[in-house]
Scaffold this motif. Structure first.
Motif, PDB file in Angstrom:
ATOM      1  N   TYR A  10       0.825  -1.210   0.000  1.00  0.00           N
ATOM      2  CA  TYR A  10       0.000   0.000   0.000  1.00  0.00           C
ATOM      3  C   TYR A  10       0.864   1.267   0.000  1.00  0.00           C
ATOM      4  O   TYR A  10       0.697   2.146  -0.845  1.00  0.00           O
ATOM      5  CB  TYR A  10      -0.924  -0.018   1.214  1.00  0.00           C
ATOM      6  CG  TYR A  10      -1.809   1.191   1.278  1.00  0.00           C
ATOM      7  CD1 TYR A  10      -2.980   1.254   0.545  1.00  0.00           C
ATOM      8  CD2 TYR A  10      -1.447   2.295   2.043  1.00  0.00           C
ATOM      9  CE1 TYR A  10      -3.782   2.378   0.566  1.00  0.00           C
ATOM     10  CE2 TYR A  10      -2.238   3.427   2.071  1.00  0.00           C
ATOM     11  CZ  TYR A  10      -3.401   3.465   1.339  1.00  0.00           C
ATOM     12  OH  TYR A  10      -4.182   4.584   1.349  1.00  0.00           O
ATOM     13  N   VAL A  14       1.803   3.441  -3.773  1.00  0.00           N
ATOM     14  CA  VAL A  14       1.315   4.816  -3.867  1.00  0.00           C
ATOM     15  C   VAL A  14       2.492   5.780  -3.981  1.00  0.00           C
ATOM     16  O   VAL A  14       2.476   6.710  -4.794  1.00  0.00           O
ATOM     17  CB  VAL A  14       0.444   5.174  -2.645  1.00  0.00           C
ATOM     18  CG1 VAL A  14       0.102   6.660  -2.633  1.00  0.00           C
ATOM     19  CG2 VAL A  14      -0.840   4.345  -2.646  1.00  0.00           C
ATOM     20  N   GLU A  48      -7.617   2.292  -4.131  1.00  0.00           N
ATOM     21  CA  GLU A  48      -7.241   3.591  -3.577  1.00  0.00           C
ATOM     22  C   GLU A  48      -7.601   4.649  -4.614  1.00  0.00           C
ATOM     23  O   GLU A  48      -7.073   4.635  -5.731  1.00  0.00           O
ATOM     24  CB  GLU A  48      -5.754   3.647  -3.253  1.00  0.00           C
ATOM     25  CG  GLU A  48      -5.277   5.000  -2.727  1.00  0.00           C
ATOM     26  CD  GLU A  48      -5.932   5.389  -1.406  1.00  0.00           C
ATOM     27  OE1 GLU A  48      -6.192   6.600  -1.211  1.00  0.00           O
ATOM     28  OE2 GLU A  48      -6.202   4.488  -0.575  1.00  0.00           O
ATOM     29  N   GLU A 150      -5.720   6.331   4.295  1.00  0.00           N
ATOM     30  CA  GLU A 150      -6.287   5.487   3.248  1.00  0.00           C
ATOM     31  C   GLU A 150      -7.545   6.164   2.710  1.00  0.00           C
ATOM     32  O   GLU A 150      -8.384   6.652   3.456  1.00  0.00           O
ATOM     33  CB  GLU A 150      -6.606   4.086   3.789  1.00  0.00           C
ATOM     34  CG  GLU A 150      -5.347   3.313   4.132  1.00  0.00           C
ATOM     35  CD  GLU A 150      -5.613   1.825   4.278  1.00  0.00           C
ATOM     36  OE1 GLU A 150      -6.455   1.284   3.534  1.00  0.00           O
ATOM     37  OE2 GLU A 150      -4.959   1.208   5.134  1.00  0.00           O
ATOM     38  N   GLY A 151      -7.647   6.177   1.388  1.00  0.00           N
ATOM     39  CA  GLY A 151      -8.726   6.888   0.721  1.00  0.00           C
ATOM     40  C   GLY A 151      -8.287   8.249   0.207  1.00  0.00           C
ATOM     41  O   GLY A 151      -8.908   8.807  -0.689  1.00  0.00           O
ATOM     42  N   SER A 327     -11.866   2.612   0.721  1.00  0.00           N
ATOM     43  CA  SER A 327     -10.777   1.656   0.863  1.00  0.00           C
ATOM     44  C   SER A 327     -11.345   0.252   0.762  1.00  0.00           C
ATOM     45  O   SER A 327     -12.526   0.018   1.037  1.00  0.00           O
ATOM     46  CB  SER A 327     -10.088   1.840   2.226  1.00  0.00           C
ATOM     47  OG  SER A 327      -9.119   0.827   2.450  1.00  0.00           O
TER      48      SER A 327
END
Length: 435
Positions: A10, A14, A48, A150-151, A327
């Protein structure tokens, strides 16, 4: 600047895509060939918002590539470490296996003048020991913690609210800080605070921030427990104290508590590290923060049981599986915990979620899943809102639900519904810390 990112879960995926989006040449490296194959094809291995777009743009531009071959890091000026630090299987401390493996694999490919920038959340003292290990290569270590939500992770990486650089003393540290300023040039140019400090402070910034947020959430949930015993309304209480500028309203939403892959394991690891340092009493309150958080899941289940007079054989639709909206992450998800507990009491549980069903199914195959919201609530005796997706909080009206369900019981585990509207439509509404 040529950049490598070691670890493409994650955090790393990103970060790699975001660094390419601001103009760097980036190679993402991971030991998982399936994950790398997906990323190389422009397919995020997790949900995401915004990631797919910058991922495909980066690959198409030629600035972003992914591989399992760590030798691809050779020639990069900066090497970000973005591997996971999960909770140990036999305790609360952080498991640094992947951090050490990443450093071990990277060392043969480091050159004098390279900068290794740690982003993983680690116990204080970790960076100093890693710096000693890479010193013979002539490379320098900095600790550059992430503060992703997250998001909103893409936005938080490209346009962060602050940047922290933990660096060694002297000229090497000054050079490391200058390199990171160059890496984050667009954000620095906008005036984003850039805090240069030592390793220990940089490591503590992340865990301290998470500990504070967890404490604030558990505080209002503790007040919800008092409200439930007295008939007070915790939402009005939060509004009132939130007007105090010293307190603020954010993170004062009572409900079933926090989950995910960061806050729960980070506060436990922080407490474990404090014990190792002989300062466990300094953060003893975090154990109660954790306990309050877990109790709220019990309360949500009890509300359903009490409302239905028992759940055995009753159909209960659980609205949400991810630990938060935007998420598909189900790690330590309060939503799934509530669903599993209700199933254990004999309820016919149906779980729905816009993004997290497949992840949830792999973790808890004993539950029934339905992707279509309306089909999920059809003939239900009770609805339980546990993840505040707009599909449930804003777009599901009590009138629409009434046309599909068998019962008229709704348990609002996030206090996200309009209680008056649901009650006016004939529903028995139960909130968390609300009369």
């Amino acid at each position: 600047m040529r950049v490598s990112v070691i670890g493409c879960g994650y955090l790393g995926a990103v970060h790699a895509a975001a660094m390419a989006s601001i103009g760097h040449d980036v190679v993402g490296i991971d030991v998982d060939p399936h994950r790398i194959a997906l990323l190389a094809a422009g397919e995020p291995p997790f949900f995401e918002p915004g990631l797919a777009e910058i991922l495909t743009e980066g690959i198409a531009s030629g600035r972003l590539a992914f591989t399992t071959d760590v030798s691809a890091a050779s020639g990069a000026a900066v090497h970000f470490i973005g591997v996971g630090t999960p909770q140990q299987a036999d305790g609360h401390a952080a498991d640094l296996t992947d951090v050490h493996a990443a450093i071990d694999s990277l060392i043969p490919h480091l050159s004098p003048g390279d900068l290794v920038a740690g982003k993983s959340t680690v116990p204080v003292g970790t960076a100093a020991s890693l710096a000693e290990r890479i010193a013979p290569t002539g490379a320098t270590l900095a600790w550059n913690p992430e503060f992703l939500r997250e998001g909103w992770a893409v936005q938080d990486t490209i346009d962060p609210d602050r940047l922290v650089a933990g660096v060694p003393a002297g000229a090497a540290g000054e050079r490391a800080a200058d390199i990171l300023r160059e890496v984050y040039a667009p954000a620095v140019a906008k005036g984003t605070p850039f805090i240069v400090t030592d390793y220990a402070t940089a490591e503590l910034v992340k865990v301290s921030a998470n500990a504070f947020l967890a404490t604030k959430i558990s505080f209002i949930n503790a007040m919800a427990e008092i409200a439930e015993a007295t008939g007070a309304d915790v939402t009005q209480l939060a509004d009132a104290i939130g007007h105090d500028a010293r307190i603020g309203r954010r993170f004062l939403g009572a409900g079933i508590g926090f989950g995910g892959g960061c806050l729960p394991k980070d506060i436990r690891a922080f407490a474990a590290r404090a014990e190792e340092l002989g300062k466990g009493e300094s953060v003893n309150f975090l154990r109660e923060v954790d306990a309050i958080n877990l109790r709220r899941r019990d309360r949500a289940v009890q509300l359903v049981v009490d409302a239905l007079g028992g759940v055995y054989g009753r159909k209960v639709t659980v609205l949400g599986a991810a630990f938060k909206p935007h998420s598909d992450d189900i790690r330590d998800s309060p939503a799934l915990d509530v669903a599993v507990r209700l199933r254990g009491l004999g309820a016919d549980v149906v779980v729905t979620d816009p993004q997290a069903i497949e992840n949830a199914r792999r973790a808890h195959p004993q539950l029934t899943y339905e992707a279509d919201r309306d089909e999920a609530i059809r003939d239900a005796d009770a609805l339980v809102l546990v993840t505040e997706w707009d599909e449930y909080r804003r777009q599901l009206t009590p009138e629409h639900a009434s046309a599909l369900t068998h019962g008229r019981v709704v348990v609002d585990g996030r206090n996200g519904l309009d209680a008056a509207a649901w009650r006016a439509a004939g529903w028995s509404y139960y909130g968390m810390g609300r009369p």
